[in-house]
Design an enzyme around this catalytic site. Structure first.
Site, PDB file in Angstrom:
ATOM      1  N   GLY A  80       0.881  -1.113  -0.132  1.00  0.00           N
ATOM      2  CA  GLY A  80      -0.128  -0.033   0.141  1.00  0.00           C
ATOM      3  C   GLY A  80       0.746   1.389  -0.071  1.00  0.00           C
ATOM      4  CE  LYS A  81       6.971   0.628  -1.506  1.00  0.00           C
ATOM      5  NZ  LYS A  81       6.546  -0.707  -1.575  1.00  0.00           N
ATOM      6  CB  THR A  82       1.247   3.359  -4.773  1.00  0.00           C
ATOM      7  OG1 THR A  82       2.348   2.794  -5.242  1.00  0.00           O
ATOM      8  CG2 THR A  82       0.789   4.161  -5.836  1.00  0.00           C
ATOM      9  CE  LYS A 106       7.674   2.569  -7.189  1.00  0.00           C
ATOM     10  NZ  LYS A 106       7.183   1.700  -5.964  1.00  0.00           N
ATOM     11  CB  SER A 141      11.069  -3.519 -10.961  1.00  0.00           C
ATOM     12  OG  SER A 141      10.533  -3.916  -9.647  1.00  0.00           O
ATOM     13  CG  ASP A 157       3.001   1.507  -7.970  1.00  0.00           C
ATOM     14  OD1 ASP A 157       2.008   1.370  -8.230  1.00  0.00           O
ATOM     15  OD2 ASP A 157       3.951   0.734  -7.519  1.00  0.00           O
ATOM     16  CD  GLU A 209       5.045   4.125  -4.284  1.00  0.00           C
ATOM     17  OE1 GLU A 209       5.109   2.813  -4.391  1.00  0.00           O
ATOM     18  OE2 GLU A 209       4.467   4.867  -4.843  1.00  0.00           O
ATOM     19  N   GLY A 210       9.345   4.598  -1.997  1.00  0.00           N
ATOM     20  CA  GLY A 210      10.397   3.516  -2.078  1.00  0.00           C
ATOM     21  C   GLY A 210      10.232   2.438  -3.056  1.00  0.00           C
ATOM     22  N   PRO A 252      -9.377   1.296  -3.488  1.00  0.00           N
ATOM     23  CG  PRO A 252      -7.186   1.774  -2.640  1.00  0.00           C
ATOM     24  CD  PRO A 252      -8.089   0.810  -3.342  1.00  0.00           C
TER      25      PRO A 252
END
Length: 231
Positions: A14-16, A37, A41, A54, A115-116, A209
């Protein structure tokens, strides 16, 4: 620069959702925002080149328009660990292109959300890992905890690693990813007691979401990054 480096307890956690929601919430406070970002990948070939879903979501949620190559300087087609995807593409991931892109990203921005990729300890190339990436930006780390069986171990280990790497855990978000998760309240209470960082939001399970709903849930976290006007 105000903002967060967003990492997670795993990939697909859920990072994005959190990064885009936070960008939207920050934008609604009146700040000029930009999302990044650095490494992705899993991408689709388009007439303009490879595009990662993302990264596009972050671009859509931010208020400033930045070139795709600035938002996502390393983009790989295959959805595998980044060092493996880079190896297949015969590319070596390095900090210099990311550093240059970040400098351009910050131009005109009041707040940024980076975002990692994957979880905290993902290798990027020989001698380069996600903590090195986070350290480069100088932003507090926001940890997204996927609320499911095993989340206590994953979250506490990640928080320990973040601090051991000399970085600030600025807060965490509880993201509901399993509708059948047993004892969610007890698990949530344990994390609040043990993580030693502020809970920024609690997001319920949602197969698709809404960006608006996520932004609303993160409004308080966004407000904490907005400077208070002096009388």
């Amino acid at each position: 620069m105000r903002g967060y480096f967003v990492t997670g307890t795993d990939t697909g956690i859920g990072k994005t959702r959190v990064s885009a929601g936070l960008l939207k919430a920050l934008t609604e406070t009146g700040l000029k925002t930009a999302g990044m970002k650095p490494i992705a990948s899993g991408a689709t070939q388009t007439p303009e080149g490879l595009r990662n879903e993302d990264a596009l979501a972050l671009m859509a949620a931010a208020s400033l328009e930045k070139p795709y190559a600035v938002v996502n300087p390393y983009c790989f087609a295959t959805p595998v660990a980044p060092h493996l995807a880079a190896r297949e593409a015969q590319v070596e991931i390095g900090l210099d292109p990311i550093r240059a892109a970040y400098s351009e990203l910050c131009l005109g921005a009041d707040a940024v959300v980076v975002e990692g990729v994957g979880g905290w300890q993902v290798p990027l190339s020989s001698g380069l890992e996600v903590p090195d990436l986070a350290r480069e930006f100088g932003l507090p780390v926001l940890l997204v905890v996927g609320m499911r069986l095993g989340c206590l171990n994953h979250a506490l280990l990640t928080a320990r690693a973040i601090r051991a790497d000399g970085l600030e855990l600025g807060g965490w978000v509880a993201n509901g990813i399993d509708p059948d998760f047993l004892r969610p309240e007890a698990n949530h209470a344990t994390l609040e007691a043990e993580l030693g960082a502020p809970l920024l939001a609690r997001l319920g399970y949602a197969p698709k979401p809404s960006l608006a709903d996520t932004a609303a849930a993160l409004a308080e976290a966004a407000a904490s990054l907005v400077p208070v006007a002096q009388p």
